[in-house]
Design a protein around this motif. Structure first.
Motif, PDB file in Angstrom:
ATOM      1  N   LYS A 265       0.784  -1.107  -3.828  1.00 46.56           N
ATOM      2  CA  LYS A 265      -0.334  -0.155  -3.785  1.00 46.56           C
ATOM      3  C   LYS A 265      -1.553  -0.704  -4.513  1.00 46.56           C
ATOM      4  O   LYS A 265      -2.686  -0.538  -4.049  1.00 46.56           O
ATOM      5  CB  LYS A 265       0.079   1.180  -4.396  1.00 46.56           C
ATOM      6  CG  LYS A 265      -1.022   2.242  -4.338  1.00 46.56           C
ATOM      7  CD  LYS A 265      -0.597   3.546  -4.977  1.00 46.56           C
ATOM      8  CE  LYS A 265      -1.695   4.605  -4.840  1.00 46.56           C
ATOM      9  NZ  LYS A 265      -2.972   4.188  -5.446  1.00 46.56           N
ATOM     10  N   ASP A 266      -1.346  -1.347  -5.657  1.00 45.59           N
ATOM     11  CA  ASP A 266      -2.476  -1.899  -6.405  1.00 45.59           C
ATOM     12  C   ASP A 266      -3.194  -2.972  -5.601  1.00 45.59           C
ATOM     13  O   ASP A 266      -4.437  -3.059  -5.626  1.00 45.59           O
ATOM     14  CB  ASP A 266      -1.991  -2.492  -7.729  1.00 45.59           C
ATOM     15  CG  ASP A 266      -1.514  -1.420  -8.708  1.00 45.59           C
ATOM     16  OD1 ASP A 266      -1.564  -0.218  -8.352  1.00 45.59           O
ATOM     17  OD2 ASP A 266      -1.083  -1.788  -9.816  1.00 45.59           O
TER      18      ASP A 266
ATOM     19  N   VAL B 199      -3.172  -3.258  -2.260  1.00 46.74           N
ATOM     20  CA  VAL B 199      -3.836  -2.588  -1.133  1.00 46.74           C
ATOM     21  C   VAL B 199      -5.128  -1.933  -1.595  1.00 46.74           C
ATOM     22  O   VAL B 199      -6.182  -2.046  -0.936  1.00 46.74           O
ATOM     23  CB  VAL B 199      -2.887  -1.553  -0.492  1.00 46.74           C
ATOM     24  CG1 VAL B 199      -3.654  -0.651   0.471  1.00 46.74           C
ATOM     25  CG2 VAL B 199      -1.748  -2.252   0.245  1.00 46.74           C
ATOM     26  N   ASP B 200      -5.079  -1.241  -2.730  1.00 47.41           N
ATOM     27  CA  ASP B 200      -6.282  -0.582  -3.247  1.00 47.41           C
ATOM     28  C   ASP B 200      -7.391  -1.609  -3.516  1.00 47.41           C
ATOM     29  O   ASP B 200      -8.574  -1.347  -3.232  1.00 47.41           O
ATOM     30  CB  ASP B 200      -5.965   0.172  -4.540  1.00 47.41           C
ATOM     31  CG  ASP B 200      -5.132   1.424  -4.301  1.00 47.41           C
ATOM     32  OD1 ASP B 200      -5.027   1.856  -3.138  1.00 47.41           O
ATOM     33  OD2 ASP B 200      -4.572   1.955  -5.278  1.00 47.41           O
TER      34      ASP B 200
END
Length: 534
Positions: free
Chosen positions: A154-155, A157-158
């Motif tokens: 997620k990090d 992707v963000d």
């Protein structure tokens, strides 16, 4: 696969899909690897092998891609298996298996010996293997600060979506971004007495920004000025002293992807408005973010000994640097400023390992010294051909299931020894072009005649930057080009470029390799306009 900057290595997509958390699990115990290796070595000898080596490998890959406001793909793979290489009756044999048990390893070793004996029936000369002492139990690890696989998906992707948003807010019409991460956990053992455990990490963040000129329908692009590196996730944490500022901000051993995409969006808008280049002779000032690819194609590939000998011709042919040129001891490859070294040791480089895939301790050696061709790249069964008593430690296989062979180490242009900045270099240029970033290229089947483009082009007039150009490519032959080198910036400007996927061989394999340099000047190089029809 000759152009590694934006293509996905096949090895990154190989293996079984896994949950990202599985990449953090411990692999097979080192003690068990040693036991299984001894089983393989004993089985190979029992069947008549005079030499054997074993590689037990676990290969972890992560590839995250985004475009504009969406995620395009997330791939996490793991590949685990064993490759066994032997010499029997004077010939090589190889076999591999993804079943790593005592029983199957014995069968795999026996199969490798059978292959060697079959090859021996058509072999004209027996393998001559350079001697290599055993190192016993040793280990080596890429000195990372942050394991990229420990960073939540997620990090990442963000971060990539933030990159895309900055580009779109800045006026880009299209943008894609990605992060590749690789972890090779390799164990090597041989009948020489080596048991080598290595843990190798690499990472590559990049993006591509495109803007369309609504008035004409034409478009321009600019890729990231990042480099793939042999580091952990700490690479994505630039600090002020890791930057080279000037017309364009470039990065040393850390990278600020958010700053770079902001700059790229502004650059691509300038490229649309830039004037087209007038063909002719120019003095070129080439940034390391560009020069790495020219080094790769015109120096690193033609000094591969198997290409020189004609054993290898895949991926753009053989080499003009034939043995007679080396034996003459005075073949002027380049000007006296040109000193090019091969190595697999440089911290942060893609090729940095402690030992190659033949168990040879890695080192640095000269290829071009004061402009003269002095050496090639050779492994254990090639060393005798050029009178070496030992391998140069540049053998590599892309996975456990591929046989190792001669692969390019890091090949780099040494910086100048006299203090010289890029600004000082530009001040001395009357009519020139400053090129930043790699682009398209073409090179002939002997690595001699070539053409290179780039990402950003700046006109130099009377020692000053006069504005941006576009449609630029330069043409030369390798010897002419390197003999036109008249200045190299000092070590303060030295940076690495490189590719995750240098292609070679049949079946093809990918090799990760870096090329370092400082900014260099080349006088009187022919520049063409790529937009004009001939």
């Amino acid at each position: 696969m000759g152009f590694g900057a934006l293509m996905i290595p096949s090895s990154l997509l190989a293996g079984n899909a896994i949950d990202p958390a599985q990449a953090l699990l411990e692999g097979m115990d080192v003690g068990m690897k040693k036991q299984l290796s001894d089983v393989a070595l004993t089985a190979a000898r029992a069947k008549g092998a005079t030499y054997a080596d074993v590689r037990i490998g676990r290969y972890l890959n992560q590839f995250i891609t985004t475009r504009e406001k969406r995620v395009q793909g997330i791939s996490n793979t793991e590949s685990f298996g064993v490759g066994i290489r032997v010499i029997a009756n004077g010939s090589w044999g190889f076999a591999a298996s993804n079943v790593v048990t005592k029983e199957d390893i014995i069968k795999t070793a026996e199969r490798a010996v059978a292959v060697a004996k079959a090859n021996a029936k058509i072999t004209t000369e027996p393998v001559q293997l350079a001697p290599q002492k055993g190192f016993g139990d040793v280990s080596w690890k890429t000195p990372i600060e942050k394991n990229a696989f420990e960073i939540p998906v997620k990090d990442k992707v963000d971060l990539l979506l933030k990159v895309n948003d900055i580009a779109l807010q800045g006026g880009a019409n299209f943008v894609n971004s990605a992060i590749m991460a690789v972890n090779e956990q390799k164990y090597f053992a041989s009948t020489d007495g080596s048991y080598i455990d290595q843990d190798i990490h690499r990472i590559y963040p990049f993006f591509n920004v495109t803007q369309i000129d609504k008035a004409t329908g034409k478009f321009q692009t600019r890729r990231s000025l990042s480099s793939p590196v042999g580091m952990g996730y700490e690479y994505l944490n630039a600090a002020g002293n890791n930057k080279v500022t000037g017309v364009v901000t470039r990065y040393k051993d850390r990278y600020d992807i958010l700053e770079d995409v902001k700059n790229a969006t502004a650059d691509v808008a300038q490229k649309i408005k830039a004037k087209t280049v007038e063909p002719g002779k120019y003095d070129l000032v080439l940034d390391p973010s560009h020069l790495w690819l020219t080094i790769h194609e015109s120096v690193a590939h033609p000094t591969e000994l198997d290409r020189v000998l004609g054993y290898e011709a895949n991926y753009a042919g053989t080499s003009f640097l034939t043995l007679d040129k080396w034996k003459s001891k005075n073949f002027q490859f380049g000007s006296k400023l040109v000193n090019i070294v091969a190595d697999k040791l440089q911290p942060g480089s893609l090729g940095a390992v402690g030992y190659d895939d033949e168990g040879v301790k890695c080192k640095e050696w000269d290829l071009i010294k004061e402009g003269v061709l002095v050496n090639y790249q050779a492994i254990r069964d090639q060393a005798h051909i050029i009178g070496l008593k030992e391998s140069q430690g540049c053998c590599y296989a892309q996975s456990w299931e591929d046989v190792q062979f001669q692969r390019m180490p890091n090949v780099s242009l040494k910086p100048g020894t006299t203090p010289l900045s890029v600004d000082d270099m530009i001040k001395n240029v009357e009519k020139g072009i400053y090129i930043i970033g790699d682009g398209s290229f073409s090179i002939d089947q002997q690595r001699y005649n070539f053409q290179f483009g780039g990402q950003l082009f700046y006109e130099i007039k009377d020692g000053k930057i006069a504005g941006m150009l576009k449609d630029v490519a330069y043409q030369a032959n390798t010897q002419e080009f390197w003999n036109s080198c008249t200045a190299i910036a000092d070590k303060n400007d030295y940076r690495l470029g490189g590719a995750f996927n240098d292609g070679k061989g049949q079946p093809g394999q990918s090799n990760a390799v870096s090329h370092g340099s400082s900014t260099a000047r080349f006088n009187g190089v022919n520049v063409i306009n790529t937009a004009r029809k001939i």
